[in-house]
Design an enzyme around this catalytic site. Structure first.
Site, PDB file in Angstrom:
ATOM      1  CE  LYS A 114      -4.426  -1.757   1.451  1.00 40.51           C
ATOM      2  NZ  LYS A 114      -5.590  -1.655   2.310  1.00 40.51           N
ATOM      3  CE  LYS A 196      -6.819 -10.377  -3.220  1.00 42.31           C
ATOM      4  NZ  LYS A 196      -7.337 -10.058  -1.941  1.00 42.31           N
ATOM      5  CE  LYS A 199     -13.210  -4.838  -0.740  1.00 42.91           C
ATOM      6  NZ  LYS A 199     -12.266  -4.289   0.228  1.00 42.91           N
TER       7      LYS A 199
HETATM    8  P1  ATP Z   1      -8.465  -4.813  -2.211  1.00 42.73           P
HETATM    9  O1  ATP Z   1      -8.443  -5.387  -3.586  1.00 42.73           O
HETATM   10  O2  ATP Z   1      -9.015  -3.420  -2.145  1.00 42.73           O
HETATM   11  O3  ATP Z   1      -7.187  -4.998  -1.452  1.00 42.73           O
HETATM   12  P2  ATP Z   1      -9.877  -7.171  -1.451  1.00 42.73           P
HETATM   13  O4  ATP Z   1     -10.842  -7.462  -2.533  1.00 42.73           O
HETATM   14  O5  ATP Z   1      -8.624  -7.970  -1.393  1.00 42.73           O
HETATM   15  O6  ATP Z   1      -9.545  -5.617  -1.416  1.00 42.73           O
HETATM   16  P3  ATP Z   1     -10.383  -7.155   1.430  1.00 42.73           P
HETATM   17  O7  ATP Z   1     -11.308  -6.141   2.000  1.00 42.73           O
HETATM   18  O8  ATP Z   1      -8.926  -6.968   1.650  1.00 42.73           O
HETATM   19  O9  ATP Z   1     -10.714  -7.331  -0.121  1.00 42.73           O
HETATM   20  O10 ATP Z   1     -10.772  -8.589   1.932  1.00 42.73           O
HETATM   21  C1  ATP Z   1     -11.950  -8.944   2.601  1.00 42.73           C
HETATM   22  C2  ATP Z   1     -11.963 -10.452   2.797  1.00 42.73           C
HETATM   23  O11 ATP Z   1     -12.185 -11.127   1.536  1.00 42.73           O
HETATM   24  C3  ATP Z   1     -10.638 -10.986   3.346  1.00 42.73           C
HETATM   25  O12 ATP Z   1     -10.892 -12.016   4.298  1.00 42.73           O
HETATM   26  C4  ATP Z   1      -9.967 -11.530   2.110  1.00 42.73           C
HETATM   27  O13 ATP Z   1      -9.014 -12.516   2.433  1.00 42.73           O
HETATM   28  C5  ATP Z   1     -11.140 -12.075   1.280  1.00 42.73           C
HETATM   29  N1  ATP Z   1     -10.857 -12.075  -0.179  1.00 42.73           N
HETATM   30  C6  ATP Z   1     -10.529 -10.993  -0.920  1.00 42.73           C
HETATM   31  N2  ATP Z   1     -10.362 -11.319  -2.237  1.00 42.73           N
HETATM   32  C7  ATP Z   1     -10.569 -12.664  -2.337  1.00 42.73           C
HETATM   33  C8  ATP Z   1     -10.531 -13.615  -3.456  1.00 42.73           C
HETATM   34  N3  ATP Z   1     -10.245 -13.224  -4.696  1.00 42.73           N
HETATM   35  N4  ATP Z   1     -10.818 -14.907  -3.205  1.00 42.73           N
HETATM   36  C9  ATP Z   1     -11.121 -15.295  -1.943  1.00 42.73           C
HETATM   37  N5  ATP Z   1     -11.154 -14.464  -0.846  1.00 42.73           N
HETATM   38  C10 ATP Z   1     -10.893 -13.159  -1.019  1.00 42.73           C
END
Ligand code: ATP
Ligand code: LTN
Length: 332
Positions: A114, A196, A199
């Site tokens: 970040k 991965k 969002k």
């Molecule tokens: P960003 O992309 O903004 O970092 P993110 O999509 O990774 O956000 P977080 O808010 O960091 O989302 O994660 C919320 C929860 O969802 C966490 O427990 C994370 O491990 C899970 N998660 C996020 N993306 C995935 C994915 N592609 N597959 C499975 N679990 C996920």
């Protein structure tokens, strides 16, 4: 009677959730609420460690609360609340700050990522993120923290801080463990299956958002990157098709093998439409329920008040113990 295990988890209201957040986090929380004492929060205090538009943050916070409920989180069974409504999170974070080392925080993967992504705003909160997360977890004497793989390092910091505090001041915190489930724990990008699904991906076709309508879902799956064969089979050499099989299985509630059998001899076009329809069928009622809930702000506000009250009581117990242990004067 055996004491029920305490579960804690949260998601930041920092953007639209994807189907990865659903299968990796929220759908598993739902499964745990009958068996355990669950605390599920909207981590708004974590979200401001990167710049947020205040009006949007407010809106997304309520939308996430409605989404939790629409996905099946039952506020009668667990404490569903907003992190900033329970002041003990910040208070415990301050105490833990005094036993957390700058060195260990600066080595965290997420902090490094970040800092690179937001080079113009490397603030103290960003570095302190894992300490606030440790405070979240330790306040409730949590045993299990269901998260995706990317959050494992932060749960380990929470464990380290719990042990360090207990050694310095005497037994105070329970030492938590991460719970990383296998099904849907890693959904990949539809445009680059080596990454991965996230969002914050700039390519909107790479992620399916929980708010996407049926046509959008179908279109994104139709455009998903696959390979030049035409055989629906799970294999390391076929990351695109394997990812779609994983998504289909997670949303259908079947195994990948069953999904493979179902599409044996069928082409990619037919398979992609079926994945799209299956996901859209799961999302439609969630979206409908979320919209209904958002139309009833009074219900949501009352629910949050109850959730915060429940969490407040549990948090107060731990915090007063902590204040006593570190030597804050509480009267004779
Ligand atoms: P960003 O992309 O903004 O970092 P993110 O999509 O990774 O956000 P977080 O808010 O960091 O989302 O994660 C919320 C929860 O969802 C966490 O427990 C994370 O491990 C899970 N998660 C996020 N993306 C995935 C994915 N592609 N597959 C499975 N679990 C996920
Ligand atoms: N950092 C987490 C959200 C989060 C969290 C927590 C998860 C904040 N506090 C406590 C588990 C336990 C994320 O998923 N980005």
């Amino acid at each position: 009677m055996e004491e029920r295990k305490v579960i804690y988890s949260a998601v930041q209201p920092s953007g639209n959730l994807t189907i990865g957040n659903y299968t990796g986090a929220i759908s598993n929380w739902v499964r745990m609420q009958d068996e355990y004492d669950c605390f599920y929060a909207v981590a708004d205090m974590h979200a401001i460690t990167v710049r947020q538009d205040p009006a949007l943050l407010r809106k997304r916070t309520l939308e996430l609360v409605a989404l939790y409920i629409a996905c099946g989180i039952d506020p009668e069974k667990c404490a569903l609340y907003v992190q900033s409504h329970v002041p003990q999170h910040a208070e415990l974070c301050w105490v833990l700050n005094s036993i957390a080392y700058v060195g260990e925080m600066s080595r965290m993967t997420q902090f490094k990522d970040k800092s690179q992504k937001h080079a113009e705003n490397i603030n103290m909160g960003l570095m302190d993120y894992p300490v606030l997360m440790a405070a979240d977890i330790l306040l409730y004497q949590t045993q299990l923290v269901p998260v995706g793989v990317d959050q494992k390092q932060h749960v380990e910091i929470a464990r380290d801080l719990a042990v360090r505090f207990n050694n310095l001041y005497g037994e105070t915190f329970r030492v938590p463990e991460p719970l990383i489930l296998k099904t849907g724990a890693k959904i990949c990008s539809l445009q680059d299956p080596s990454k991965k699904m996230s969002k914050s991906d700039e390519n909107l076709n790479a992620s399916i958002f929980l708010t996407d309508d049926r046509d959008t879902v179908l279109r994104k799956f139709r455009r998903a990157v696959t390979d030049s064969e035409n055989e629906v089979r799970f294999s390391e050499e076929k990351p695109g098709i394997s990812n779609l099989l994983g998504i289909y299985a997670a949303f259908r509630g079947c195994t990948v093998e069953q999904a493979e059998k179902e599409f044996a001899g069928k082409g990619y076009g037919e398979f992609k439409s079926a994945v799209g329809e299956t996901v859209a069928d799961v999302l439609a009622p969630i979206q409908e329920k979320q919209a209904q809930l958002l139309a009833d702000k009074t219900y949501l506000q009352e629910t949050l008040e109850r959730g915060a009250e429940h969490a407040f009581k549990a948090a107060r117990r731990t915090l007063s113990k902590v204040y006593r242990k570190v030597g804050f004067y509480r009267g004779d």
